[in-house]
Design a protein around this motif. Sequence first.
Motif, PDB file in Angstrom:
ATOM      1  N   THR A  71       0.832  -1.206   0.000  1.00 14.49           N
ATOM      2  CA  THR A  71       0.000   0.000   0.000  1.00 14.49           C
ATOM      3  C   THR A  71       0.864   1.252   0.000  1.00 14.49           C
ATOM      4  OG1 THR A  71      -1.905  -1.039   1.056  1.00 14.49           O
ATOM      5  CG2 THR A  71      -1.661   1.327   1.367  1.00 14.49           C
ATOM      6  N   ILE A  72       1.912   1.279   0.808  1.00 11.92           N
ATOM      7  CA  ILE A  72       2.833   2.423   0.811  1.00 11.92           C
ATOM      8  C   ILE A  72       3.427   2.610  -0.585  1.00 11.92           C
ATOM      9  CG2 ILE A  72       4.993   3.342   1.752  1.00 11.92           C
ATOM     10  CD1 ILE A  72       4.370   1.752   4.331  1.00 11.92           C
ATOM     11  N   ALA A  73       3.795   1.497  -1.218  1.00 14.67           N
ATOM     12  CA  ALA A  73       4.373   1.563  -2.564  1.00 14.67           C
ATOM     13  C   ALA A  73       3.363   2.077  -3.581  1.00 14.67           C
ATOM     14  CB  ALA A  73       4.885   0.184  -2.982  1.00 14.67           C
ATOM     15  N   ALA A  74       2.109   1.649  -3.463  1.00 12.97           N
ATOM     16  CA  ALA A  74       1.074   2.110  -4.389  1.00 12.97           C
ATOM     17  C   ALA A  74       0.840   3.610  -4.243  1.00 12.97           C
ATOM     18  CB  ALA A  74      -0.225   1.350  -4.145  1.00 12.97           C
ATOM     19  N   VAL A  75       0.845   4.106  -3.019  1.00 14.43           N
ATOM     20  CA  VAL A  75       0.670   5.541  -2.795  1.00 14.43           C
ATOM     21  C   VAL A  75       1.833   6.321  -3.412  1.00 14.43           C
ATOM     22  CG1 VAL A  75       0.539   7.355  -1.046  1.00 14.43           C
ATOM     23  CG2 VAL A  75      -0.740   5.234  -0.737  1.00 14.43           C
ATOM     24  N   ALA A  76       3.049   5.813  -3.246  1.00 15.78           N
ATOM     25  CA  ALA A  76       4.208   6.460  -3.862  1.00 15.78           C
ATOM     26  C   ALA A  76       4.065   6.472  -5.378  1.00 15.78           C
ATOM     27  CB  ALA A  76       5.492   5.738  -3.449  1.00 15.78           C
ATOM     28  N   ASP A  77       3.592   5.363  -5.939  1.00 19.05           N
ATOM     29  CA  ASP A  77       3.362   5.265  -7.381  1.00 19.05           C
ATOM     30  C   ASP A  77       2.318   6.284  -7.833  1.00 19.05           C
ATOM     31  OD1 ASP A  77       1.684   4.076  -9.746  1.00 19.05           O
ATOM     32  OD2 ASP A  77       3.583   2.981  -9.836  1.00 19.05           O
ATOM     33  N   SER A  78       1.230   6.402  -7.066  1.00 22.57           N
ATOM     34  CA  SER A  78       0.156   7.324  -7.446  1.00 22.57           C
ATOM     35  C   SER A  78       0.634   8.762  -7.496  1.00 22.57           C
ATOM     36  CB  SER A  78      -1.017   7.205  -6.464  1.00 22.57           C
ATOM     37  OG  SER A  78      -0.714   7.813  -5.218  1.00 22.57           O
ATOM     38  N   LEU A 128      -4.729   5.812  11.250  1.00 24.30           N
ATOM     39  CA  LEU A 128      -4.818   4.355  11.151  1.00 24.30           C
ATOM     40  C   LEU A 128      -5.274   3.880   9.774  1.00 24.30           C
ATOM     41  CD1 LEU A 128      -6.229   3.501  14.681  1.00 24.30           C
ATOM     42  CD2 LEU A 128      -3.940   2.999  13.786  1.00 24.30           C
ATOM     43  N   ASP A 129      -5.468   4.807   8.849  1.00 21.13           N
ATOM     44  CA  ASP A 129      -5.730   4.485   7.446  1.00 21.13           C
ATOM     45  C   ASP A 129      -4.378   4.504   6.723  1.00 21.13           C
ATOM     46  OD1 ASP A 129      -6.281   4.424   4.752  1.00 21.13           O
ATOM     47  OD2 ASP A 129      -7.594   6.168   4.753  1.00 21.13           O
ATOM     48  N   PRO A 130      -3.866   3.339   6.280  1.00 16.07           N
ATOM     49  CA  PRO A 130      -2.538   3.290   5.655  1.00 16.07           C
ATOM     50  C   PRO A 130      -2.371   4.224   4.459  1.00 16.07           C
ATOM     51  CG  PRO A 130      -3.242   1.095   6.221  1.00 16.07           C
ATOM     52  CD  PRO A 130      -4.431   1.995   6.439  1.00 16.07           C
ATOM     53  N   VAL A 131      -3.427   4.418   3.680  1.00 17.83           N
ATOM     54  CA  VAL A 131      -3.328   5.321   2.526  1.00 17.83           C
ATOM     55  C   VAL A 131      -3.141   6.759   3.007  1.00 17.83           C
ATOM     56  CG1 VAL A 131      -4.520   6.228   0.493  1.00 17.83           C
ATOM     57  CG2 VAL A 131      -4.666   3.786   1.044  1.00 17.83           C
ATOM     58  N   TYR A 132      -3.930   7.158   3.975  1.00 15.59           N
ATOM     59  CA  TYR A 132      -3.813   8.516   4.526  1.00 15.59           C
ATOM     60  C   TYR A 132      -2.442   8.727   5.158  1.00 15.59           C
ATOM     61  CZ  TYR A 132      -4.452  12.555   7.548  1.00 15.59           C
ATOM     62  OH  TYR A 132      -4.281  13.778   8.168  1.00 15.59           O
ATOM     63  N   THR A 217      -7.927   1.454  -7.254  1.00 13.15           N
ATOM     64  CA  THR A 217      -8.169   2.849  -7.603  1.00 13.15           C
ATOM     65  C   THR A 217      -7.790   3.780  -6.461  1.00 13.15           C
ATOM     66  OG1 THR A 217      -9.969   2.189  -9.074  1.00 13.15           O
ATOM     67  CG2 THR A 217      -9.912   4.490  -8.372  1.00 13.15           C
ATOM     68  N   ARG A 218      -8.117   3.393  -5.247  1.00  7.33           N
ATOM     69  CA  ARG A 218      -7.812   4.258  -4.104  1.00  7.33           C
ATOM     70  C   ARG A 218      -6.314   4.340  -3.839  1.00  7.33           C
ATOM     71  NH1 ARG A 218      -7.891   4.108   1.903  1.00  7.33           N
ATOM     72  NH2 ARG A 218      -8.335   6.267   2.472  1.00  7.33           N
ATOM     73  N   GLU A 219      -5.609   3.236  -3.981  1.00  5.57           N
ATOM     74  CA  GLU A 219      -4.192   3.228  -3.627  1.00  5.57           C
ATOM     75  C   GLU A 219      -3.292   3.710  -4.758  1.00  5.57           C
ATOM     76  OE1 GLU A 219      -2.962  -0.330  -1.603  1.00  5.57           O
ATOM     77  OE2 GLU A 219      -4.797  -0.399  -0.384  1.00  5.57           O
ATOM     78  N   PHE A 220      -3.590   3.322  -5.998  1.00 10.41           N
ATOM     79  CA  PHE A 220      -2.767   3.748  -7.130  1.00 10.41           C
ATOM     80  C   PHE A 220      -3.285   5.023  -7.782  1.00 10.41           C
ATOM     81  CE2 PHE A 220      -1.370  -0.694  -7.009  1.00 10.41           C
ATOM     82  CZ  PHE A 220      -0.021  -0.591  -7.325  1.00 10.41           C
ATOM     83  N   GLY A 221      -4.500   5.459  -7.420  1.00  9.81           N
ATOM     84  CA  GLY A 221      -5.058   6.648  -8.035  1.00  9.81           C
ATOM     85  C   GLY A 221      -5.280   6.451  -9.526  1.00  9.81           C
ATOM     86  N   GLY A 222      -4.998   7.492 -10.290  1.00 10.23           N
ATOM     87  CA  GLY A 222      -5.206   7.436 -11.735  1.00 10.23           C
ATOM     88  C   GLY A 222      -4.173   6.641 -12.491  1.00 10.23           C
ATOM     89  N   HIS A 223      -3.194   6.083 -11.785  1.00  7.68           N
ATOM     90  CA  HIS A 223      -2.151   5.313 -12.457  1.00  7.68           C
ATOM     91  C   HIS A 223      -2.604   3.916 -12.850  1.00  7.68           C
ATOM     92  CE1 HIS A 223       1.769   7.703 -11.534  1.00  7.68           C
ATOM     93  NE2 HIS A 223       0.792   8.473 -11.952  1.00  7.68           N
ATOM     94  N   VAL A 224      -3.757   3.471 -12.344  1.00  7.36           N
ATOM     95  CA  VAL A 224      -4.310   2.200 -12.810  1.00  7.36           C
ATOM     96  C   VAL A 224      -5.765   2.405 -13.172  1.00  7.36           C
ATOM     97  CG1 VAL A 224      -2.759   0.769 -11.436  1.00  7.36           C
ATOM     98  CG2 VAL A 224      -4.982   1.390 -10.509  1.00  7.36           C
ATOM     99  N   SER A 239      -1.149  -2.398 -18.122  1.00  5.51           N
ATOM    100  CA  SER A 239       0.090  -2.291 -17.354  1.00  5.51           C
ATOM    101  C   SER A 239       0.717  -0.904 -17.403  1.00  5.51           C
ATOM    102  CB  SER A 239       1.105  -3.324 -17.833  1.00  5.51           C
ATOM    103  OG  SER A 239       1.425  -3.119 -19.198  1.00  5.51           O
ATOM    104  N   ALA A 240       0.461  -0.145 -18.469  1.00  8.36           N
ATOM    105  CA  ALA A 240       1.044   1.198 -18.552  1.00  8.36           C
ATOM    106  C   ALA A 240       0.346   2.135 -17.568  1.00  8.36           C
ATOM    107  CB  ALA A 240       0.919   1.751 -19.964  1.00  8.36           C
ATOM    108  N   PRO A 241       1.089   3.031 -16.920  1.00  7.97           N
ATOM    109  CA  PRO A 241       0.456   3.984 -15.994  1.00  7.97           C
ATOM    110  C   PRO A 241      -0.636   4.779 -16.687  1.00  7.97           C
ATOM    111  CG  PRO A 241       2.844   4.071 -15.828  1.00  7.97           C
ATOM    112  CD  PRO A 241       2.539   3.216 -17.019  1.00  7.97           C
ATOM    113  N   GLY A 242      -1.740   4.967 -16.016  1.00  3.69           N
ATOM    114  CA  GLY A 242      -2.846   5.726 -16.585  1.00  3.69           C
ATOM    115  C   GLY A 242      -3.819   4.895 -17.385  1.00  3.69           C
ATOM    116  N   GLY A 243      -3.498   3.614 -17.582  1.00  3.73           N
ATOM    117  CA  GLY A 243      -4.440   2.725 -18.244  1.00  3.73           C
ATOM    118  C   GLY A 243      -4.304   2.658 -19.747  1.00  3.73           C
TER     119      GLY A 243
END
Length: 317
Positions: A71-78, A128-132, A217-224, A239-243
């Motif tokens: 999840t931390i990695a997905a947020v960084a990606d987003s 306590l929300d890992p994304v936040y 969608t919540r963790e990667f945002g618009g990148h997936v 697989s490409a960022p943004g779909g």
Amino acid sequence: MTSSSSKRPKKGSGRGCGPWFVTAGLVLLGAAGYGLYHLSDINSPGAAGCTVTADGDSMDLSPEQASNAATIAAVADSRGLPERALTIALATSLQESRLSNVDHGDRDSLGLFQQRPSMGWGTEKQILDPVYSSNEFFDSLVKIKGYSRLPLTVAAQRVQRSGYPEAYAKHEADATLLSAALTGRKPAALSCTTGADAADSAGGKFGDTAKVKARLTREFGGHVRPVSGGAPRTVKIASAPGGGAAEGDGARHGWAVAQWAVAHAHDLKVEQVSFDNRRWQAAHSGRGWQRQKPVTAAKGASAPVPSDAYVQITVAQ
């Protein structure tokens, strides 16, 4: 939220102890920490756990640790952050909470990064929300000029204001290995064993594609962006960022999504993940990622879609 400069250092409790009690306490704490972080029974029958391997190095994680790291990695990606930012964040969380989303800590510290509501990090529920909490950490990190070129301990300390800044250094090697897998730099470097008891402990046997899509969608945002089509019970992601169509760093981003899915297999009841002619299956999770034969077109048929164009996540049902 206050600026990072206004967050106070974390200090010890100040309680006095005799030398014997201090030594014994440190030994017990060290043993407990080692048992949590390096799980001795992670691959035993019925156990669930994850292993990251690359270049001869390996690291064992519990399902909770793996999913929180992903999840931390997905947020960084987003946020489009470099791998170094993720490494700093993972090392910080390894030190602060062992990558566990704990509801306690020093004074009012909470969560993956032991952030304090009283210091402006947010409410208890938010922290306590890992994304936040991950976004809050990165919000502070990116304000540090040249953070990616700073020693990890310096960058982490400027965010955390810890009373023990040197402690972050001991996690740098593990954080580097883990970030390499979760960003897709080391393909198929993360694999999880679901264990015989995984379905029951995760809250049931069946998964939900809607839940998988919502989490992605919540963790990667618009990148997936999940796309239409695909087999039943399967979420298909370009697989490409943004779909878009896979190109450039699409393969690396695809592996980041695939690794995320495996890391969350325990809680999302993922049955199978396929990408780039490789497949992970919960039923054979002890084997890790397995190579598949490339799909070839029949004579006269159009060429098949490249195997690295889409990540496919199939849930149990």
